[in-house]
Each structure stands twice: as C-alpha cells, then as structure tokens.
Design a protein around this motif. Structure first.
Motif, PDB file in Angstrom:
ATOM      1  N   TYR A 289       7.929   1.524   9.639  1.00  0.00           N
ATOM      2  CA  TYR A 289       9.025   1.532   8.621  1.00  0.00           C
ATOM      3  C   TYR A 289       8.586   2.601   7.649  1.00  0.00           C
ATOM      4  O   TYR A 289       7.455   3.101   7.805  1.00  0.00           O
ATOM      5  N   TYR A 290       9.521   2.675   6.795  1.00  0.00           N
ATOM      6  CA  TYR A 290       9.574   3.456   5.650  1.00  0.00           C
ATOM      7  C   TYR A 290       9.725   2.835   4.316  1.00  0.00           C
ATOM      8  O   TYR A 290      10.493   1.951   4.320  1.00  0.00           O
ATOM      9  N   VAL A 291       9.193   3.408   3.227  1.00  0.00           N
ATOM     10  CA  VAL A 291       9.375   2.726   1.929  1.00  0.00           C
ATOM     11  C   VAL A 291       9.795   4.122   1.212  1.00  0.00           C
ATOM     12  O   VAL A 291       9.339   5.100   1.459  1.00  0.00           O
ATOM     13  N   GLY A 292      10.763   3.844   0.090  1.00  0.00           N
ATOM     14  CA  GLY A 292      11.328   5.043  -0.544  1.00  0.00           C
ATOM     15  C   GLY A 292      11.908   4.611  -1.839  1.00  0.00           C
ATOM     16  O   GLY A 292      12.028   3.382  -2.201  1.00  0.00           O
TER      17      GLY A 292
ATOM     18  N   MET B  55       0.923  -1.237   0.064  1.00  0.00           N
ATOM     19  CA  MET B  55       0.140   0.097  -0.004  1.00  0.00           C
ATOM     20  C   MET B  55       0.738   1.216  -0.111  1.00  0.00           C
ATOM     21  O   MET B  55       0.672   2.264  -0.730  1.00  0.00           O
ATOM     22  N   LEU B  56       1.800   1.380   1.112  1.00  0.00           N
ATOM     23  CA  LEU B  56       2.776   2.706   1.117  1.00  0.00           C
ATOM     24  C   LEU B  56       3.658   2.470  -0.295  1.00  0.00           C
ATOM     25  O   LEU B  56       3.549   3.806  -0.755  1.00  0.00           O
ATOM     26  N   ALA B  57       3.845   1.553  -0.770  1.00  0.00           N
ATOM     27  CA  ALA B  57       4.792   1.609  -1.888  1.00  0.00           C
ATOM     28  C   ALA B  57       4.195   1.997  -2.930  1.00  0.00           C
ATOM     29  O   ALA B  57       4.596   2.864  -3.811  1.00  0.00           O
ATOM     30  N   LYS B  58       2.915   1.674  -3.253  1.00  0.00           N
ATOM     31  CA  LYS B  58       1.887   2.238  -4.425  1.00  0.00           C
ATOM     32  C   LYS B  58       1.909   3.562  -4.241  1.00  0.00           C
ATOM     33  O   LYS B  58       2.019   4.319  -5.251  1.00  0.00           O
ATOM     34  N   GLN B  59       1.646   4.231  -3.001  1.00  0.00           N
ATOM     35  CA  GLN B  59       1.566   5.656  -2.757  1.00  0.00           C
ATOM     36  C   GLN B  59       2.726   6.206  -3.209  1.00  0.00           C
ATOM     37  O   GLN B  59       2.585   7.307  -3.861  1.00  0.00           O
ATOM     38  N   LEU B  60       3.833   5.685  -2.638  1.00  0.00           N
ATOM     39  CA  LEU B  60       5.180   6.353  -3.075  1.00  0.00           C
ATOM     40  C   LEU B  60       5.472   6.321  -4.554  1.00  0.00           C
ATOM     41  O   LEU B  60       5.993   7.326  -5.245  1.00  0.00           O
TER      42      LEU B  60
ATOM     43  N   GLU C  40      21.546  12.128  -5.454  1.00  0.00           N
ATOM     44  CA  GLU C  40      22.114  13.235  -4.826  1.00  0.00           C
ATOM     45  C   GLU C  40      21.409  13.571  -3.738  1.00  0.00           C
ATOM     46  O   GLU C  40      20.348  13.194  -3.567  1.00  0.00           O
ATOM     47  N   LYS C  41      22.103  14.153  -2.857  1.00  0.00           N
ATOM     48  CA  LYS C  41      21.450  14.698  -1.385  1.00  0.00           C
ATOM     49  C   LYS C  41      20.278  15.545  -1.926  1.00  0.00           C
ATOM     50  O   LYS C  41      20.383  16.396  -2.700  1.00  0.00           O
ATOM     51  N   LEU C  42      19.154  15.784  -1.126  1.00  0.00           N
ATOM     52  CA  LEU C  42      18.178  16.449  -1.535  1.00  0.00           C
ATOM     53  C   LEU C  42      17.912  17.895  -0.536  1.00  0.00           C
ATOM     54  O   LEU C  42      18.243  17.600   0.500  1.00  0.00           O
ATOM     55  N   ASN C  43      17.685  18.904  -1.280  1.00  0.00           N
ATOM     56  CA  ASN C  43      17.622  20.119  -0.557  1.00  0.00           C
ATOM     57  C   ASN C  43      16.296  20.440  -0.343  1.00  0.00           C
ATOM     58  O   ASN C  43      15.774  21.237   0.610  1.00  0.00           O
ATOM     59  N   GLU C  44      15.151  19.744  -1.188  1.00  0.00           N
ATOM     60  CA  GLU C  44      14.016  19.906  -1.051  1.00  0.00           C
ATOM     61  C   GLU C  44      13.134  18.761  -1.161  1.00  0.00           C
ATOM     62  O   GLU C  44      13.390  17.890  -1.993  1.00  0.00           O
ATOM     63  N   VAL C  45      12.355  18.291  -0.050  1.00  0.00           N
ATOM     64  CA  VAL C  45      11.856  17.181   0.098  1.00  0.00           C
ATOM     65  C   VAL C  45      10.252  17.324  -0.137  1.00  0.00           C
ATOM     66  O   VAL C  45       9.990  18.326   0.380  1.00  0.00           O
ATOM     67  N   PRO C  46       9.593  16.571  -1.011  1.00  0.00           N
ATOM     68  CA  PRO C  46       8.072  16.818  -1.053  1.00  0.00           C
ATOM     69  C   PRO C  46       7.342  16.666   0.134  1.00  0.00           C
ATOM     70  O   PRO C  46       7.774  15.961   1.102  1.00  0.00           O
ATOM     71  N   THR C  47       6.176  17.470   0.314  1.00  0.00           N
ATOM     72  CA  THR C  47       5.431  17.386   1.432  1.00  0.00           C
ATOM     73  C   THR C  47       4.790  15.994   1.696  1.00  0.00           C
ATOM     74  O   THR C  47       4.609  15.052   0.731  1.00  0.00           O
ATOM     75  N   GLY C  48       4.894  15.574   2.810  1.00  0.00           N
ATOM     76  CA  GLY C  48       4.516  14.263   3.322  1.00  0.00           C
ATOM     77  C   GLY C  48       5.464  13.242   3.167  1.00  0.00           C
ATOM     78  O   GLY C  48       5.352  11.939   3.489  1.00  0.00           O
ATOM     79  N   MET C  49       6.736  13.559   2.660  1.00  0.00           N
ATOM     80  CA  MET C  49       7.955  12.545   2.519  1.00  0.00           C
ATOM     81  C   MET C  49       8.911  13.108   3.450  1.00  0.00           C
ATOM     82  O   MET C  49       9.122  14.191   3.800  1.00  0.00           O
ATOM     83  N   ASP C  50      10.008  12.051   3.910  1.00  0.00           N
ATOM     84  CA  ASP C  50      11.219  12.385   4.385  1.00  0.00           C
ATOM     85  C   ASP C  50      12.389  11.963   3.713  1.00  0.00           C
ATOM     86  O   ASP C  50      12.262  11.150   2.682  1.00  0.00           O
ATOM     87  N   TYR C  51      13.479  12.557   3.952  1.00  0.00           N
ATOM     88  CA  TYR C  51      14.847  12.463   3.321  1.00  0.00           C
ATOM     89  C   TYR C  51      15.521  11.579   4.557  1.00  0.00           C
ATOM     90  O   TYR C  51      15.596  12.550   5.662  1.00  0.00           O
ATOM     91  N   ILE C  52      16.044  10.516   4.315  1.00  0.00           N
ATOM     92  CA  ILE C  52      16.887   9.871   5.390  1.00  0.00           C
ATOM     93  C   ILE C  52      18.384   9.540   4.633  1.00  0.00           C
ATOM     94  O   ILE C  52      18.314   8.858   3.652  1.00  0.00           O
TER      95      ILE C  52
END
Length: 119
Positions: free
Chosen positions: A37-40, A1-6, A45-57
């Motif tokens: 858990y997280y899916v992604g 489910m989360l993977a499909k959303q991603l 490259e390192k992200l300076n901007e992360v989409p709303t509702g997402m995390d950069y790890i």
C-alpha cells in the motif's frame, strides 16, 4: 508509521492539499495475506519533481464510493461491497482500493472509500 513519516516530510511535496490518501492492494482471495500500500497527500497540480523516496501516482479508474465516520471503517467497506454485489458491479482486483481522510472538526475524522470496479 508510514503516515507519520510522510507527514514529517510533507514540506518537500509541491502543491499539497490537506487531504491524506491511502492506496491498498485488494485482497484477491483468502490466501492473499500480505499486500502493499501507499500513503500520501493529494496534490493540486501534476508534479514534475518528486522528492527522493516518494512516488507520484495518477489514478484514472472507475470506482464506487461511500463516506462516513472513520470509526465505522470496517462496516463502511462491508456495506459498500454488499451494495456493489446487489447492483451487479464487478470489482477490479488489479487496481488499488483508495481511502481519503477528512478532518471534520472537534476531533472527528471521516473516510471516503473508493472501490475499483470494471468499467
């Protein structure tokens, strides 16, 4: 489910690779039944901007790893954990277990498993 959303929002992620990734909270004991858990997607490259509702790890830990057909996921985990014990590695139960998923053609998929260990 989360993977499909991603995947439905993957066009919002800058510098994505084709590699899907999942991070799992390790089971600490038999009473530990619910974890997070997280899916992604791995990014190049390192992200300076992360989409709303997402995390950069970013992860910088020590791991033992194995890879094989995703249909053998449970066996791969068990064999890697048994090997870790035999080799004297101590698991790091405060860090995420990581799995990456790799399409191999003809519908086959491999999984690479990373178990965190104490350095």
């Amino acid at each position: 489910m989360l993977a499909k959303q991603l995947l439905s929002r993957s066009n919002e992620i800058l510098n994505p690779t084709e590699t899907e990734i999942a991070l799992f909270e390790p089971k600490k004991d038999e009473e530990h039944r619910i974890g997070h858990y997280y899916v992604g997607l791995i990014v190049s490259e390192k992200l300076n901007e992360v989409p709303t509702g997402m995390d950069y790890i970013e992860i910088n830990k020590s791991y033992i790893t194995t890879r094989g057909n995703i249909s053998n996921l449970g066996e791969l985990h068990l064999n890697l954990l048994n090997w870790a014990v035999e080799e004297g590695y101590q698991r790091d139960l405060d860090s995420y277990i990581i799995e990456t998923y790799h399409l191999m053609g003809e519908g086959d998929e491999e999984v690479q498993i990373y178990i965190p260990i104490q350095a």
